[in-house]
Enzyme design. Sequence first.
Site, short mmCIF file in Angstrom:
data_model
loop_
_atom_site.label_atom_id
_atom_site.label_comp_id
_atom_site.label_asym_id
_atom_site.label_seq_id
_atom_site.Cartn_x
_atom_site.Cartn_y
_atom_site.Cartn_z
N GLU A 1 -11.68 6.51 5.60
CA GLU A 1 -11.01 7.31 6.61
C GLU A 1 -11.97 7.60 7.77
OE1 GLU A 1 -7.99 8.02 7.04
OE2 GLU A 1 -7.05 7.70 5.10
N TRP B 1 -5.32 2.43 10.27
CA TRP B 1 -5.61 2.24 8.85
C TRP B 1 -5.39 0.80 8.43
CZ3 TRP B 1 -8.40 3.42 5.06
CH2 TRP B 1 -8.08 3.00 3.76
N TYR C 1 0.84 -1.21 0.00
CA TYR C 1 0.00 0.00 0.00
C TYR C 1 0.87 1.26 0.00
CZ TYR C 1 -3.25 3.53 1.75
OH TYR C 1 -3.99 4.68 1.92
#
Length: 212
Positions: free
Chosen positions: A52, A60, A30
């Site tokens: 988010e 995350w 990522y």
Amino acid sequence: MANENTGLLDAPDGIARCFWHGNLPDYLHYHDHEWGRPVADDRRLFEKICLEGFQSGLSWLTILRKRENFREAFANFDFDKVAAFTDHDVERLLGNAGIIRHRGKIVSTINNAKRARELADEAGSLAAWFWKFEPGPGERPEIVDLAHLRANPTTAVSVRISKELKKRGWSFVGPTTVYAFMQAMGLVNDHLEGCVCRAEVEAERKRFKRPK
């Protein structure tokens, strides 16, 4: 172990990168291939700002590892489809163990889908609306280092976007959430000085055609 001064971490290939991926394979991928690279696709922008919001109070990485489940649950974040979700869909989603089962965040996503359609109609696209807030050179630090990122979880621009979104009825879009969105979607390049991806992302941002 990450360098406490620079925030850089040597990955298994021996190349220095931002520390936060922790050399976890999915997080490293990522970091290298998504985070900070400019995005003009409305679906991806809507997905990211929603995720988010789901991340609020969590990491995350938790969300990233559930992202495919979220995509399946929320019609691949097609905001026109999500805007049509009903109370029945809210209950369905609350029973989905593959996502974060938080009623407020689920209801917020459906609400924000309706607001996203309004924003896209107003600006021509969601991308055109968000990218008009891209910070200019005078609003960015000369060097993005660990001290700068730690001192700036929000910025004047993220505060401005947050206020504009809230004024239009969006929820779960506080300044910190918005800044994380900006970092991820390439409105800013916050790869640390010395990270192998910093120059790559900067070059990609220069080539990137800003949506109008």
